[in-house]
Design a protein around this motif. Structure first.
Motif, mmCIF file in Angstrom:
data_model
loop_
_atom_site.group_PDB
_atom_site.id
_atom_site.type_symbol
_atom_site.label_atom_id
_atom_site.label_comp_id
_atom_site.label_asym_id
_atom_site.label_seq_id
_atom_site.Cartn_x
_atom_site.Cartn_y
_atom_site.Cartn_z
ATOM 1 N N ARG A 6 0.863 -1.183 0.000
ATOM 2 C CA ARG A 6 0.000 0.000 0.000
ATOM 3 C C ARG A 6 0.896 1.229 0.000
ATOM 4 O O ARG A 6 2.021 1.195 0.467
ATOM 5 C CB ARG A 6 -0.901 0.019 1.240
ATOM 6 C CG ARG A 6 -2.066 -0.959 1.167
ATOM 7 C CD ARG A 6 -2.889 -0.924 2.425
ATOM 8 N NE ARG A 6 -3.510 0.377 2.636
ATOM 9 C CZ ARG A 6 -4.159 0.704 3.750
ATOM 10 N NH1 ARG A 6 -4.237 -0.160 4.742
ATOM 11 N NH2 ARG A 6 -4.708 1.884 3.879
ATOM 12 N N LEU A 43 2.055 3.045 -12.223
ATOM 13 C CA LEU A 43 1.593 1.687 -11.956
ATOM 14 C C LEU A 43 1.237 0.974 -13.255
ATOM 15 O O LEU A 43 0.537 1.516 -14.110
ATOM 16 C CB LEU A 43 0.375 1.714 -11.038
ATOM 17 C CG LEU A 43 -0.242 0.362 -10.668
ATOM 18 C CD1 LEU A 43 0.747 -0.455 -9.853
ATOM 19 C CD2 LEU A 43 -1.542 0.563 -9.902
ATOM 20 N N PRO A 80 -2.528 -0.588 -15.079
ATOM 21 C CA PRO A 80 -3.412 0.285 -14.303
ATOM 22 C C PRO A 80 -4.655 -0.480 -13.863
ATOM 23 O O PRO A 80 -5.006 -1.515 -14.449
ATOM 24 C CB PRO A 80 -3.762 1.392 -15.296
ATOM 25 C CG PRO A 80 -3.581 0.768 -16.642
ATOM 26 C CD PRO A 80 -2.443 -0.202 -16.493
ATOM 27 N N PRO A 81 -5.340 -0.001 -12.814
ATOM 28 C CA PRO A 81 -6.550 -0.686 -12.354
ATOM 29 C C PRO A 81 -7.585 -0.798 -13.471
ATOM 30 O O PRO A 81 -7.820 0.154 -14.221
ATOM 31 C CB PRO A 81 -7.052 0.209 -11.211
ATOM 32 C CG PRO A 81 -5.848 0.972 -10.777
ATOM 33 C CD PRO A 81 -5.008 1.167 -11.989
ATOM 34 N N GLY A 82 -8.179 -1.973 -13.598
ATOM 35 C CA GLY A 82 -9.166 -2.198 -14.640
ATOM 36 C C GLY A 82 -10.583 -1.956 -14.151
ATOM 37 O O GLY A 82 -10.824 -1.543 -13.017
ATOM 38 N N ASP A 88 -12.931 -4.319 -13.966
ATOM 39 C CA ASP A 88 -13.401 -5.494 -13.244
ATOM 40 C C ASP A 88 -12.410 -5.854 -12.153
ATOM 41 O O ASP A 88 -11.247 -6.161 -12.437
ATOM 42 C CB ASP A 88 -13.567 -6.658 -14.221
ATOM 43 C CG ASP A 88 -14.186 -7.887 -13.554
ATOM 44 O OD1 ASP A 88 -14.476 -7.810 -12.348
ATOM 45 O OD2 ASP A 88 -14.367 -8.895 -14.252
ATOM 46 N N ALA A 89 -12.856 -5.861 -10.902
ATOM 47 C CA ALA A 89 -11.954 -6.175 -9.792
ATOM 48 C C ALA A 89 -11.483 -7.622 -9.839
ATOM 49 O O ALA A 89 -10.458 -7.965 -9.252
ATOM 50 C CB ALA A 89 -12.651 -5.903 -8.456
ATOM 51 N N SER A 117 -7.155 -8.723 -12.836
ATOM 52 C CA SER A 117 -6.061 -7.799 -12.558
ATOM 53 C C SER A 117 -4.982 -7.836 -13.628
ATOM 54 O O SER A 117 -3.849 -7.444 -13.387
ATOM 55 C CB SER A 117 -5.431 -8.126 -11.193
ATOM 56 O OG SER A 117 -4.835 -9.405 -11.239
#
Length: 434
Positions: free
Chosen positions: A51, A67, A70-72, A74-75, A78
């Motif tokens: 974190r 990063l 990158p965050p998508g 849909d959790a 990944s």
């Protein structure tokens, strides 16, 4: 031009703070200054449980972080991994965590004996073909002191309790499990022995040399990827959630066949263990959300006192001419280094600027005043060096006019020199004369 840092989450705390100070030097040695615009190396770091990565990277490398991926949207996707599902689309079984708190046992050692004995005996109820994944118990300990206690239990208490199981259940001798071989994976063993220990863990059930119990410390957090291991005992809640995730991730690597079983023993005398037991289900349902932020403070006073002089010496020895001597005092080079560290502290922690200046100037004055002619001196060299290995015994007369420099961030214990005294003989003679 490229630096790859694996397992970035481990470079935190005291280790990360020391590394952060040395990274300034590593970057300077890797920077191309042949053109008008310096070209710094690109740094790629991989991490699993972390974190506030942006703050950690700024403290370690003085860089901004990008990063990838990158965050998508849909959790559950990944980029690197997706949730495993069965043929009907339902989530596949995952690693199973079991918590044990035995306040009625009287001691943590009794809980260990009962639990480890039961886990050792359990595979005997399975067929020969099903035993291998559950045959070797991988036990993790937060300290070597607790690990040493369990070594004694394996030699006496656990075999005795296995005999008690035999009598209680009326088992035949061939139906009882005995501990014939146990190994240790800790920092106490030599580096060259670690591959040998890992090969022993790969020996399957039924072959000569199969390990019954492996006692391990935090050395197993990374690099232990043995598919046959599916059973783990964690003695006491680890200090951080990221360590807990990394350690328990060593088992169940063959997830499509058997995800693995983790049994965590909690001490009834430790408030932190009791708290984790009381919130066991909610904690494990959101395990990755509990990861603590990392802390890296490379310009804190203890770090500067321990390692700034080492960076000063390394900078001069690496960038000056071959076979350079610490005398005469390299004032120009140290001024350039001072500019670099002030630029870095302005990015990482501006509040430490004044303290950094004071420590740097004090070290420079010491170097100039001592005026040594050698960097290091072998035993019996007869010359007072500028630096000496931290922790090793040094003559008190020259200890205060040399700098202790750590040669490894693993070995931090100081050494002492023992002397055999005969004063007790003199005391008896004086008493007899009186």
């Amino acid at each position: 031009g490229l630096i790859i840092q694996d397992e970035l989450h481990l470079i935190s705390g005291p280790l990360g703070s020391m590394v952060g100070l040395y990274e300034l030097l590593v970057e300077e040695l890797s920077t191309d200054r042949r053109s008008s615009r310096p070209i710094r190396p690109k740094i790629i770091a991989s991490t699993a449980t972390i974190r506030r990565y942006a703050e950690q990277i700024r403290s370690l490398y003085g860089r901004r972080a990008q990063l990838f991926p990158p965050p998508g949207l849909d959790a559950g996707d990944s980029f690197f991994a997706r949730y495993a599902r069965d043929s009907s689309g339902k989530p596949a079984p995952g690693r199973l965590y079991v918590g044990i708190l035995g306040p009625g046992f009287g001691s943590m050692q009794t809980a260990q004996v009962r639990t480890i004995s039961a886990l050792l005996q359990a595979p005997m109820n399975l067929s020969e073909a099903e035993r291998d994944p559950w045959w070797t118990v991988l036990a993790f300990f937060n300290s070597l002191r607790e690990l040493g206690t369990t070594v004694s239990l394996l030699q006496s208490d656990i075999p005795d309790y296995l005999r008690a199981i035999k009598r209680r259940e009326g088992l035949q001798p061939h139906e009882v499990r005995w501990v014939r071989k146990h190994e240790e994976l800790t920092g106490r063993i030599r580096s060259e022995e670690i591959p040998e220990k890992m090969r022993a863990l790969e020996i399957p059930y039924g072959k000569k040399g199969t390990v019954d119990v492996c006692l391990a410390s935090n050395i197993i957090e990374v690099g232990i990827d043995i598919e046959r291991l599916s059973l783990m005992v964690v003695v006491g809640q680890p200090k951080s959630t990221s360590q807990y995730i990394q350690v328990t991730g060593r088992i169940g690597r063959k997830w499509w066949e058997r995800p693995g079983l983790v049994v965590t023993l909690y001490s009834p005398t430790k408030p932190r263990d009791r708290s984790h037991y009381e919130k066991f289900r909610t904690y494990h349902e959101r395990l990755y959300a509990q990861v603590e932020p990392t802390s890296v403070t490379p310009f804190a006073s203890p770090v500067l006192d321990r390692a700034l002089h080492a960076v000063m010496v390394a900078y001069v020895r690496q960038l000056a001419a071959m076979n350079v001597s610490p005398r005469p005092f390299p004032e120009d080079m140290l001024n350039r280094l001072k500019t670099l560290v002030l630029e870095r502290v302005a990015v990482v922690d501006p509040k430490e600027t004044d303290n950094l200046k004071a420590v740097f100037e004090r070290r420079a004055r010491q170097w100039k005043r001592w005026s040594p002619i050698v960097w290091t001196s072998p035993p019996g060299g007869g010359q007072t060096p500028l630096i000496r290995p931290a922790g090793e015994y040094m003559d008190p007369e020259i200890r205060d006019i040399t700098w202790p420099v750590p040669r490894s961030l693993r070995n931090v214990d100081a050494e002492c020199q023992a002397e055999i005294t005969v004063l007790y003989l003199r005391e008896h003679e004086e008493a007899d004369d009186a």
